[in-house]
Design a protein around this motif. Structure first.
Motif, short mmCIF file in Angstrom:
data_model
loop_
_atom_site.label_atom_id
_atom_site.label_comp_id
_atom_site.label_asym_id
_atom_site.label_seq_id
_atom_site.Cartn_x
_atom_site.Cartn_y
_atom_site.Cartn_z
N GLN A 111 5.23 6.46 7.76
CA GLN A 111 6.40 6.14 6.94
C GLN A 111 7.61 6.84 7.52
O GLN A 111 7.49 7.87 8.18
CB GLN A 111 6.18 6.56 5.48
N THR A 112 8.77 6.25 7.29
CA THR A 112 10.01 6.85 7.77
C THR A 112 10.68 7.62 6.65
O THR A 112 10.43 7.38 5.47
CB THR A 112 10.97 5.77 8.31
N ALA A 113 11.54 8.55 7.05
CA ALA A 113 12.31 9.35 6.09
C ALA A 113 13.76 9.36 6.55
O ALA A 113 14.06 9.41 7.74
CB ALA A 113 11.76 10.76 6.03
N GLU A 168 0.84 -1.18 0.00
CA GLU A 168 0.00 0.00 0.00
C GLU A 168 0.88 1.25 0.00
O GLU A 168 1.80 1.37 0.79
CB GLU A 168 -0.89 -0.01 1.25
N SER A 169 0.61 2.16 -0.92
CA SER A 169 1.41 3.37 -0.98
C SER A 169 0.94 4.33 0.10
O SER A 169 -0.23 4.38 0.45
CB SER A 169 1.32 4.02 -2.36
N PRO A 170 1.89 5.09 0.67
CA PRO A 170 1.52 6.01 1.73
C PRO A 170 0.59 7.10 1.21
O PRO A 170 0.76 7.57 0.08
CB PRO A 170 2.85 6.61 2.19
N PRO A 171 -0.39 7.50 2.02
CA PRO A 171 -1.35 8.50 1.56
C PRO A 171 -0.77 9.91 1.52
O PRO A 171 -1.30 10.78 0.83
CB PRO A 171 -2.49 8.41 2.58
N CYS A 172 0.30 10.16 2.25
CA CYS A 172 0.94 11.47 2.26
C CYS A 172 2.45 11.31 2.08
O CYS A 172 3.03 10.32 2.53
CB CYS A 172 0.70 12.21 3.58
N ALA A 173 3.05 12.30 1.46
CA ALA A 173 4.51 12.35 1.37
C ALA A 173 5.01 13.30 2.45
O ALA A 173 4.34 14.28 2.78
CB ALA A 173 4.93 12.85 -0.01
N PHE A 174 6.17 12.99 3.03
CA PHE A 174 6.77 13.83 4.05
C PHE A 174 8.19 14.16 3.63
O PHE A 174 8.92 13.30 3.17
CB PHE A 174 6.76 13.13 5.41
N ALA A 175 8.58 15.43 3.79
CA ALA A 175 9.91 15.89 3.39
C ALA A 175 10.79 16.06 4.61
O ALA A 175 10.40 16.72 5.59
CB ALA A 175 9.79 17.21 2.64
N ARG A 220 9.82 10.78 10.62
CA ARG A 220 8.66 9.92 10.47
C ARG A 220 7.44 10.80 10.29
O ARG A 220 7.30 11.84 10.94
CB ARG A 220 8.50 9.06 11.72
N GLY A 221 6.55 10.38 9.41
CA GLY A 221 5.30 11.10 9.20
C GLY A 221 4.14 10.13 9.18
O GLY A 221 4.26 9.01 8.66
N CYS A 222 3.02 10.54 9.76
CA CYS A 222 1.83 9.69 9.79
C CYS A 222 0.65 10.46 9.21
O CYS A 222 0.56 11.68 9.34
CB CYS A 222 1.50 9.27 11.22
#
Length: 140
Positions: free
Chosen positions: A131-133, A35-42, A117-119
């Protein structure tokens, strides 16, 4: 001459083997695409800043775009000096804000590592996907 019992036994064994094969192939797990993450985090790389006359290393994590049916719920940014036994320093924020961490004390020439990390919440009923960054490194 084939005896009737041999034919019946062969028929039963064939049916059992066919049923067992059908059960094994039917129960094999389907490979679903991740499943692809619903949001991208920078995540920003570590950089040196001046905080009220004190040099510190900073990094941040912020939402960088979401699908229509998603909303960012939290961001976490962390910085650690590479090779240090000190615990990483982290900062977090709830909702769509930017998490910005300040690491100190600064040691000139050291390598710093930023992670994040972004949720986001999506779906009905809502569920959280994180997801982690990183890591991103910089020698400062």
């Amino acid at each position: 001459m084939v005896r009737r019992a041999d034919v019946t036994l062969a028929s039963v064994l064939g049916a059992v083997l066919a049923a067992a094969f059908a059960m094994v192939t039917a129960s094999a797990p389907a490979t679903a695409e991740p499943e692809s993450p619903p949001c991208a985090f920078a995540l920003t790389p570590p950089r040196l800043v001046d905080v009220s006359g004190t040099p510190m290393v900073t990094a941040s994590v912020n939402p960088a775009g979401c699908s229509v049916a998603a909303e960012p719920t939290s961001s976490v940014a962390c910085v650690q000096m590479e090779g240090s036994s000190a615990v990483q320093q982290c900062a977090s924020t709830e909702g769509p804000g930017t998490a910005k961490v300040f690491y100190g004390p600064y040691r000139p020439g050291a390598t710093y590592v930023a992670t994040g990390r972004g949720c986001a919440s999506t779906g009905n009923p809502p569920r959280s996907l994180c997801q982690t960054a990183g890591p991103l490194t910089a020698t400062l």
